[in-house]
Design a protein around this motif. Structure first.
Motif, mmCIF file in Angstrom:
data_model
loop_
_atom_site.group_PDB
_atom_site.id
_atom_site.type_symbol
_atom_site.label_atom_id
_atom_site.label_comp_id
_atom_site.label_asym_id
_atom_site.label_seq_id
_atom_site.Cartn_x
_atom_site.Cartn_y
_atom_site.Cartn_z
ATOM 1 N N LEU A 1 -58.898 -23.084 -47.366
ATOM 2 C CA LEU A 1 -58.965 -24.022 -48.469
ATOM 3 C C LEU A 1 -59.082 -25.444 -47.940
ATOM 4 C CD1 LEU A 1 -58.721 -24.234 -51.577
ATOM 5 C CD2 LEU A 1 -56.251 -24.492 -51.242
ATOM 6 N N ALA A 2 -60.039 -26.205 -48.454
ATOM 7 C CA ALA A 2 -60.201 -27.606 -48.067
ATOM 8 C C ALA A 2 -59.111 -28.432 -48.747
ATOM 9 C CB ALA A 2 -61.588 -28.101 -48.461
ATOM 10 N N MET A 3 -58.314 -29.108 -47.954
ATOM 11 C CA MET A 3 -57.138 -29.836 -48.451
ATOM 12 C C MET A 3 -57.335 -31.355 -48.352
ATOM 13 S SD MET A 3 -55.085 -27.434 -49.346
ATOM 14 C CE MET A 3 -53.438 -28.107 -49.383
ATOM 15 N N PRO A 4 -56.554 -32.122 -49.101
ATOM 16 C CA PRO A 4 -56.692 -33.589 -49.092
ATOM 17 C C PRO A 4 -56.570 -34.219 -47.701
ATOM 18 C CG PRO A 4 -55.343 -32.914 -50.941
ATOM 19 C CD PRO A 4 -55.591 -31.672 -50.112
ATOM 20 N N ALA A 5 -55.744 -33.640 -46.833
ATOM 21 C CA ALA A 5 -55.573 -34.211 -45.485
ATOM 22 C C ALA A 5 -56.849 -34.112 -44.657
ATOM 23 C CB ALA A 5 -54.435 -33.496 -44.758
ATOM 24 N N ALA B 1 -63.185 -40.640 -50.496
ATOM 25 C CA ALA B 1 -64.035 -40.219 -51.613
ATOM 26 C C ALA B 1 -63.823 -38.745 -51.968
ATOM 27 C CB ALA B 1 -65.508 -40.460 -51.270
ATOM 28 N N GLY B 2 -63.009 -38.041 -51.180
ATOM 29 C CA GLY B 2 -62.748 -36.632 -51.458
ATOM 30 C C GLY B 2 -63.696 -35.674 -50.779
ATOM 31 N N ARG C 1 -67.088 -21.863 -51.946
ATOM 32 C CA ARG C 1 -66.942 -21.445 -53.341
ATOM 33 C C ARG C 1 -66.263 -22.631 -54.003
ATOM 34 N NH1 ARG C 1 -67.811 -16.874 -55.952
ATOM 35 N NH2 ARG C 1 -67.851 -15.671 -54.045
ATOM 36 N N ARG C 2 -66.953 -23.219 -54.950
ATOM 37 C CA ARG C 2 -66.455 -24.432 -55.595
ATOM 38 C C ARG C 2 -65.178 -24.151 -56.388
ATOM 39 N NH1 ARG C 2 -68.635 -28.229 -52.544
ATOM 40 N NH2 ARG C 2 -70.880 -28.007 -52.412
ATOM 41 N N GLN C 3 -64.278 -25.138 -56.365
ATOM 42 C CA GLN C 3 -62.988 -25.010 -57.030
ATOM 43 C C GLN C 3 -63.175 -24.676 -58.509
ATOM 44 O OE1 GLN C 3 -60.602 -28.588 -57.151
ATOM 45 N NE2 GLN C 3 -58.724 -27.389 -57.064
ATOM 46 N N TYR C 4 -62.399 -23.724 -58.969
ATOM 47 C CA TYR C 4 -62.374 -23.295 -60.376
ATOM 48 C C TYR C 4 -63.708 -22.757 -60.875
ATOM 49 C CZ TYR C 4 -58.172 -26.149 -60.106
ATOM 50 O OH TYR C 4 -56.990 -26.709 -59.717
ATOM 51 N N SER C 5 -64.536 -22.262 -59.984
ATOM 52 C CA SER C 5 -65.799 -21.676 -60.429
ATOM 53 C C SER C 5 -66.192 -20.558 -59.473
ATOM 54 C CB SER C 5 -66.905 -22.731 -60.487
ATOM 55 O OG SER C 5 -67.510 -22.917 -59.235
ATOM 56 N N GLN C 6 -67.202 -19.832 -59.853
ATOM 57 C CA GLN C 6 -67.752 -18.793 -58.988
ATOM 58 C C GLN C 6 -68.986 -19.311 -58.252
ATOM 59 O OE1 GLN C 6 -66.250 -15.728 -58.410
ATOM 60 N NE2 GLN C 6 -64.657 -16.871 -59.473
ATOM 61 N N GLN C 7 -69.327 -20.595 -58.453
ATOM 62 C CA GLN C 7 -70.503 -21.163 -57.802
ATOM 63 C C GLN C 7 -70.308 -21.157 -56.299
ATOM 64 O OE1 GLN C 7 -71.311 -25.304 -58.509
ATOM 65 N NE2 GLN C 7 -73.238 -25.234 -57.400
ATOM 66 N N LYS D 1 -65.802 -30.338 -50.856
ATOM 67 C CA LYS D 1 -64.846 -31.159 -51.600
ATOM 68 C C LYS D 1 -63.441 -30.573 -51.502
ATOM 69 C CE LYS D 1 -67.760 -34.056 -53.633
ATOM 70 N NZ LYS D 1 -67.662 -35.490 -53.448
ATOM 71 N N VAL D 2 -62.447 -31.429 -51.697
ATOM 72 C CA VAL D 2 -61.062 -30.972 -51.744
ATOM 73 C C VAL D 2 -60.956 -29.883 -52.810
ATOM 74 C CG1 VAL D 2 -58.705 -31.643 -52.356
ATOM 75 C CG2 VAL D 2 -60.097 -33.145 -50.915
ATOM 76 N N GLY D 3 -60.314 -28.784 -52.465
ATOM 77 C CA GLY D 3 -60.126 -27.677 -53.393
ATOM 78 C C GLY D 3 -61.160 -26.579 -53.261
ATOM 79 N N ASP D 4 -62.253 -26.846 -52.537
ATOM 80 C CA ASP D 4 -63.254 -25.803 -52.307
ATOM 81 C C ASP D 4 -62.702 -24.775 -51.315
ATOM 82 O OD1 ASP D 4 -65.101 -27.104 -53.920
ATOM 83 O OD2 ASP D 4 -66.261 -27.924 -52.244
ATOM 84 N N THR D 5 -63.129 -23.530 -51.464
ATOM 85 C CA THR D 5 -62.805 -22.504 -50.481
ATOM 86 C C THR D 5 -63.955 -22.416 -49.497
ATOM 87 O OG1 THR D 5 -61.527 -21.239 -52.088
ATOM 88 C CG2 THR D 5 -62.261 -20.062 -50.118
ATOM 89 N N LEU D 6 -63.659 -22.657 -48.239
ATOM 90 C CA LEU D 6 -64.652 -22.604 -47.174
ATOM 91 C C LEU D 6 -64.713 -21.173 -46.647
ATOM 92 C CD1 LEU D 6 -66.270 -24.923 -45.642
ATOM 93 C CD2 LEU D 6 -64.615 -24.573 -43.823
ATOM 94 N N CYS D 7 -65.900 -20.601 -46.607
ATOM 95 C CA CYS D 7 -66.105 -19.229 -46.145
ATOM 96 C C CYS D 7 -67.077 -19.259 -44.972
ATOM 97 C CB CYS D 7 -66.683 -18.359 -47.268
ATOM 98 S SG CYS D 7 -65.653 -18.306 -48.744
#
Length: 131
Positions: A21-25, A30-31, A101-107, A73-79
């Motif tokens: 998971l991509a985190m704020p740190a 700009a995120g 995989r974009r946060q809160y979506s299946q994109q 972006k922060v919150g994206d799942t990196l695969c």
């Protein structure tokens, strides 16, 4: 038959080797996630895949060109997907693809890809044959 150019229709090549998971740190103000962090995750995945193939320690000898097509972006799942494409005497070449995989979506989007050259090492840190 026409060539598909719609990115949403593309599928990853290789085996899913790492998800994180991509985190704020890991982001700039700009995120957007730092490219170096993405590259490090790809290197970790290449290390996992090459160590499994070589049945022992491996190190990164080279990484060929990376072009970032989309931001992470922060919150994206990196695969990270890996595929061994060539095995030499002491080294192997892997294709490594980075998708999100974009946060809160299946994109799903392909972010970047690179070719990694990994070398198998013995207990003394010297190149050894890939088993």
């Amino acid at each position: 038959m026409s060539e598909r150019t719609d990115e949403s229709l593309l599928e990853p090549n290789g085996e899913l080797t790492l998800r994180t998971l991509a985190m704020p740190a890991d982001a700039n103000p700009a995120g957007d996630i730092f490219g170096g962090w993405v590259m490090a995750q790809m290197d970790i995945a290449a290390g996992i895949a090459s160590s499994e193939r070589a049945k022992g320690r491996t190190v990164t000898a080279a990484m060929k060109e990376m072009i970032f097509r989309h931001p992470v972006k922060v919150g994206d799942t990196l695969c990270i997907y890996t595929r061994v494409i060539q095995v030499g005497r002491t080294s192997m070449t892997l294709a490594v693809e980075c998708w999100v995989r974009r946060q809160y979506s299946q994109q799903r989007q392909k972010v970047t890809e690179a070719v990694f050259v990994m070398v198998a090492l013995d207990d003394e840190g010297k190149p050894r044959p890939v088993l």
